[in-house]
Design a protein around this motif. Structure first.
Motif, mmCIF file in Angstrom:
data_model
loop_
_atom_site.group_PDB
_atom_site.id
_atom_site.type_symbol
_atom_site.label_atom_id
_atom_site.label_comp_id
_atom_site.label_asym_id
_atom_site.label_seq_id
_atom_site.Cartn_x
_atom_site.Cartn_y
_atom_site.Cartn_z
ATOM 1 N N ARG A 256 0.800 -1.234 0.000
ATOM 2 C CA ARG A 256 0.000 0.000 0.000
ATOM 3 C C ARG A 256 0.832 1.282 0.000
ATOM 4 N NH1 ARG A 256 -4.629 -1.738 4.102
ATOM 5 N NH2 ARG A 256 -2.911 -3.063 4.759
ATOM 6 N N PRO A 257 1.808 1.418 0.919
ATOM 7 C CA PRO A 257 2.603 2.656 0.849
ATOM 8 C C PRO A 257 3.372 2.794 -0.474
ATOM 9 C CG PRO A 257 3.500 1.136 2.487
ATOM 10 C CD PRO A 257 2.167 0.617 2.084
ATOM 11 N N MET B 38 2.470 1.647 -3.375
ATOM 12 C CA MET B 38 1.470 2.012 -4.376
ATOM 13 C C MET B 38 1.220 3.516 -4.314
ATOM 14 S SD MET B 38 -0.325 0.109 -6.396
ATOM 15 C CE MET B 38 -1.613 0.370 -7.565
ATOM 16 N N LEU B 39 0.981 3.991 -3.108
ATOM 17 C CA LEU B 39 0.659 5.409 -2.928
ATOM 18 C C LEU B 39 1.807 6.292 -3.393
ATOM 19 C CD1 LEU B 39 -1.548 7.244 -1.850
ATOM 20 C CD2 LEU B 39 -0.468 7.135 0.387
ATOM 21 N N SER B 40 3.027 5.934 -2.972
ATOM 22 C CA SER B 40 4.141 6.822 -3.314
ATOM 23 C C SER B 40 4.532 6.680 -4.779
ATOM 24 C CB SER B 40 5.341 6.564 -2.400
ATOM 25 O OG SER B 40 6.143 5.541 -2.901
ATOM 26 N N MET C 229 1.141 8.758 -6.438
ATOM 27 C CA MET C 229 1.060 10.161 -6.036
ATOM 28 C C MET C 229 2.022 10.435 -4.892
ATOM 29 S SD MET C 229 -2.889 11.269 -6.196
ATOM 30 C CE MET C 229 -3.667 9.682 -6.113
ATOM 31 N N LEU D 287 0.939 13.015 -2.235
ATOM 32 C CA LEU D 287 -0.116 12.523 -1.357
ATOM 33 C C LEU D 287 0.478 11.560 -0.338
ATOM 34 C CD1 LEU D 287 -3.123 13.206 -1.543
ATOM 35 C CD2 LEU D 287 -3.472 10.928 -2.468
ATOM 36 N N GLY D 288 1.414 10.739 -0.808
ATOM 37 C CA GLY D 288 2.075 9.798 0.075
ATOM 38 C C GLY D 288 2.792 10.518 1.201
ATOM 39 N N ARG E 187 0.630 11.654 3.851
ATOM 40 C CA ARG E 187 0.157 10.595 4.747
ATOM 41 C C ARG E 187 1.300 9.933 5.498
ATOM 42 N NH1 ARG E 187 -5.110 7.532 3.472
ATOM 43 N NH2 ARG E 187 -4.758 7.444 5.690
ATOM 44 N N VAL F 123 4.221 8.791 4.183
ATOM 45 C CA VAL F 123 5.046 7.847 3.437
ATOM 46 C C VAL F 123 6.206 8.630 2.837
ATOM 47 C CG1 VAL F 123 5.132 6.186 1.564
ATOM 48 C CG2 VAL F 123 3.045 6.451 2.878
ATOM 49 N N SER G 68 8.792 9.351 0.429
ATOM 50 C CA SER G 68 8.970 8.751 -0.902
ATOM 51 C C SER G 68 10.419 8.362 -1.134
ATOM 52 C CB SER G 68 8.459 9.680 -1.995
ATOM 53 O OG SER G 68 9.055 10.926 -1.893
#
Lengths: 299, 274, 308
Positions: free
Chosen positions: B145-146, B148-150, B153, B156-157, B160, B162, B164
């Motif tokens: 999940r992290p 994927m997010l980073s 986006m 956005l990561g 939250r 994360v 990058s």
């Protein structure tokens, strides 16, 4: 003084014909790679440049197989691959990245096959090594002539496209509005880059020509804010690394442990990287921008 | 084709394909094909160095793959990502050129490191490959999940929590591990085709991330199995088949997506209900 | 790329296009030839991936006018500007610049895009970028003639960038970069200047300075300015007219004509309130007696009203 010079420049260095050819061909190739490479770095096409060089190995090994001068194999396949990459023509950076990767993968697959055939049928031992790591000291005089011609060609293309390339590196939209045919410019540039890396592949090897393409340019970026000067620096740094590399390789014939000298490619790459690291020093960074800023804040 | 020593080959190749499909999914998503190309090529230099000082090839590969991955991450902080990757790569390759010239390695061995040698997998190699493969897949599942997010986006990561850059480093290490285990089988120059071709093709067939990842594993498996079978029969290098099949599956994916798009567009050409 | 447009323009005159698309004119706005108009946008619709992003947009910009293109993020401002520039193919409609069917890449149009890659590591000085506005499409290396230098210096001074002409563009602040980009767009002496969100990411002071600079340019050099923004308040003192974009449709006219509760409610397809506070205008969505909230991105997904 003369003694020290003697120690560095081994006697017979300039009297040696292969060395003279290597100095000429290597210098020209380094200049072209540096100049072309500046735009490679600005346009974020280092991967494409590296891929074209690697794919050059396919042409080189194919040429060994066909028994023609590897130069033609390198340049021919490079131009074809550049054309295919542009044809797939994805504009998004990530999509472009994947398309480049696929072309590269397919090209390397072919290279594997050609090298296998080289080893099986034509019995040219050492084709793999020579194609992948170059062979600066075995360039013939006539090949050097062709290298110079191709180099001039690539330099001319980049010189002519100088402004459109620069503008489309900043923003393709701004370039289009200003009347630049962005796609044709991009294709012509990719072709020039293919020629440049193919020539470099021939001298310091397919998988190391990326060093001459990217290293000097990334170094020069730090030295000046003037675009023209940066391009010039990039070329000069490439030449310096190549010539010093050739000199060191010549000297290394007497170095341990082996009795056959260290490879030129190793020295060239190491020098390029050392130059790059030196340019990262904070003192150098000041050359490129902070000076003007300080003057402005003071005045 | 399935007798005796070939069993090891099939086992290892299957593990490699699964790992390449899973890790490759994120390589394509993050647009880091260059990294996937650079780490194996750089690791190749490590193999040459290992044979020079007389340690296991796998150790040399692992060490250089890790140095390469971390070097890319470190250089990437101070310059553009692609420039950093290129520089890290060429430095390692320069060392590789040196090691090769100093050692008395025979050309065929170098060739097999670059382009793969499926027929020479020994039983003692199966266990470490399986272990490293399991670690890679587990790491991706944990980071899913992290990561994927980073990848999608980064901003956005970051918001939250994360980091990058840290995510990039972790991912590079996974790529390095996957590389060092796959390299002896498919070769330095072609592990990368396996990491890019199947996931890129899978992405054209579905928009669901998990399904795409599963599909990517399936395509990678099909590619590797077909390549080994073809290589066994024809005696041609397995790398050639992997590269060619990678391109074919990507082309098929692009074609399918294009066909789907035109069909959808034609369907929509009728007035959109407003 | 422009085939479709040229075809439409040659086979149909402006009136036919307007009546064919069944569109009536926006408030107080008629297509009466294109004599003094720097820009005419006539019935532009755009579909992207099957979704209608812009629907039947009409407006004109007269010579020397300062027009704000206002809409929330995702309202289609960038798409509309790209259509005007010929970078994006519309699915219907015609754009005329100076009364002529869109001359592609005409130097008559200057453009400042929203996203420009200006890395600090790019060896490109402010004056180099402005120089590329002058002759960036020409082949060969730029020769450092005195005339070229003079032109660039003049332009840099005109936009208040004289002091940092020799600095890397990547090292400049957001406001300074905007000035340089505006100089780049202006140096080819365009009749029309298009700017995509030039005020985004600027601090309040630079925002004011850029707006004043553009207003002065429009006034003194008779250049028409079309500027997109998601916030209309900084533009209120200088804007001659407004084009308000919402739900893929546009309303144009003076601020008083357009930014009214009835007009915007119709445009958004839901009730919105226009509130004047201390010389500023706020547009807020009101749903029955629920709490009012600013009109956001959701405007784009509302049903398009059969309005005007």
């Amino acid at each position: 003084m003369t003694h020290l010079l003697r120690m560095i420049v081994e006697p017979g260095f300039f009297g040696n014909a292969p060395v003279r050819v290597a100095l000429l061909a290597g210098g020209v190739v380094a200049l072209v790679s540096g100049v072309v490479g500046m735009f490679t770095v600005l346009r974020g096409q280092a991967f494409a440049g590296h891929a074209l060089a690697d794919i050059g190995a396919t042409g080189g090994s194919g040429a060994f197989l066909a028994g023609i001068n590897p130069l033609w194999g390198f340049v021919g396949i490079g131009v074809v691959a550049a054309g295919i990459m542009e044809m797939i023509g994805i504009r998004r950076p990530r999509g472009r990245d994947v398309a480049t990767g696929i072309v590269l993968g397919a090209g390397l697959g072919l290279a594997a096959l050609f090298l296998y055939w080289d080893a099986t049928f034509s019995n040219t031992t050492g084709a793999t090594i020579s194609v992948l790591f170059g062979s600066m000291f075995v360039i013939s005089g006539s090949t050097a002539g062709v290298i110079v011609v191709f180099s001039l060609l690539a330099l001319t293309v980049v010189g002519l496209l100088y402004r459109p390339l620069l503008l489309s590196s900043v923003s393709t939209d701004m370039a289009t509005v200003r009347g630049v045919p962005v796609r044709i410019t991009g294709l012509l540039y990719l072709l020039a880059m293919a020629v440049a890396v193919s020539l470099a592949a021939l001298t310091i090897g397919a998988i190391l020509s990326t060093a001459l393409l990217v290293g000097p340019a990334a170094t020069a970026l730090r030295l000046t804010s003037k675009t023209g000067l940066a391009v010039l620096w990039s070329g000069l740094i490439g030449i310096a690394a190549t010539w010093l590399g050739i000199l060191l390789a010549y000297d290394s014939f007497y170095w341990p442990p082996a009795q056959h000298g260290w490879p030129v490619s190793f020295f060239v790459v190491t020098l390029v990287f050392v130059f790059y690291l030196l340019a990262q020093l904070p003192a150098v960074g000041r050359l490129s921008g902070a000076r003007a800023r300080r003057a402005r804040n003071g005045g | 084709m399935f007798s005796g020593f070939m069993v090891n080959t099939w086992t290892v190749a299957t593990i490699v394909a699964v790992v390449a499909g899973v890790v490759g999914f994120f390589i394509v998503l993050r647009g880091s094909s260059f990294v996937a190309d650079a780490v194996p090529q750089g690791a190749f230099a490590g193999a040459a160095g290992a044979s020079l000082i007389g340690v296991s090839t796998l150790v040399g590969l692992g060490v250089f793959a890790l140095i390469g991955a971390l070097g890319i991450g470190w250089l990437g902080r101070r310059s553009r990502q692609d420039v950093a990757t290129a520089l890290a790569l060429v430095v390692m390759l320069g060392l590789g050129a040196l090691f090769l010239s100093l050692s008395v390695e025979y050309a065929p061995e170098i060739y097999s490191l670059l382009f793969g040698e499926v027929l020479g997998v020994s039983t003692s190699e199966v266990a470490p490959v399986a272990a490293i493969g399991a670690v890679c897949v587990a790491a991706i599942i944990v980071m899913y999940r992290p990561l994927m997010l980073s990848s999608v986006m980064p901003e956005l990561g970051e918001a939250r929590g994360v980091r990058s850059h840290r995510m990039e480093m972790c991912f590079l290490v996974v790529v390095a591990l996957a590389t060092s285990m796959s390299l002896p089988v498919v070769g330095a120059l072609l592990i990368f085709s396996l990491m890019v071709g199947p996931p890129a093709a899978a992405r054209s067939f579905t928009s669901k991330p998990l399904l795409a990842m599963a599909l990517s594993v399936v395509i990678a498996l099909a590619t590797v199995w077909a390549a080994i079978a073809a290589s066994y029969t024809s005696n041609w290098p397995v790398g050639f088949f992997v590269g060619a099949l990678g391109a074919v599956s990507y082309g098929t994916g692009r074609g399918w997506a294009a066909w789907h798009r035109t069909r959808a567009a034609r369907g929509n050409a009728r007035p959109l209900a407003v | 790329m422009t085939d479709l447009d040229e075809e439409a323009a040659t086979s149909l005159d402006a009136g036919t296009v307007a009546s064919l698309s069944g569109a009536a004119m926006t408030a107080g706005q008629h297509l009466t030839g294109t004599g003094g108009d720097a820009l005419t946008v006539d019935g532009i619709s755009v579909r992207l991936a099957g979704r209608e992003v812009l629907r039947d947009i009409h407006f004109t910009v007269r010579a020397g006018e300062f027009v704000g293109l206002i809409g929330s993020n995702g309202a289609g401002k960038t798409t509309l500007l790209r259509v005007i520039l010929g970078l994006q193919q519309p699915s219907a409609g015609v754009v005329r610049i100076d009364g002529a069917d869109r001359p592609r890449h005409a130097p008559a149009v200057g453009y400042v895009p929203q996203k420009v890659l200006l890395d600090p590591d790019m060896p490109l000085r402010a004056r180099d970028l402005v120089g590329l506005g002058l002759d960036g499409n020409r082949l060969g290396i730029p020769l450092p003639t005195r005339r070229r230098r003079q032109l660039i210096d003049e332009m840099l001074r005109a936009v208040g960038a004289g002091l940092f002409g020799d600095e890397r563009v990547g090292n400049l602040s957001g406001g300074e970069q905007q000035r340089v980009l505006i100089a780049h767009a202006l140096i080819s002496r365009p009749r029309l200047l298009l700017l995509d969100e030039p005020l985004a990411n600027l601090d309040i002071r630079s925002e004011q300075e850029i707006v004043e600079l553009l207003a002065r340019v429009a006034r003194e050099q008779q250049i028409s300015v079309l500027l997109s923004a998601h916030e209309m308040n900084p533009l209120l003192p200088v804007m001659d007219r407004i084009v308000y974009l919402a739900a893929g449709r546009a309303a144009s006219g003076t601020t008083d004509e357009v930014v009214r509760t009835e007009v915007l409610s119709k445009l958004y397809g839901q009730h919105v309130d226009v509130i004047h506070v201390h010389g500023r205008i706020l547009v807020v969505a009101g749903r029955g007696d629920g709490p009012a909230e600013p009109v956001g991105e959701d405007g784009a997904h509302c049903a398009v009203p059969d309005w005007l």
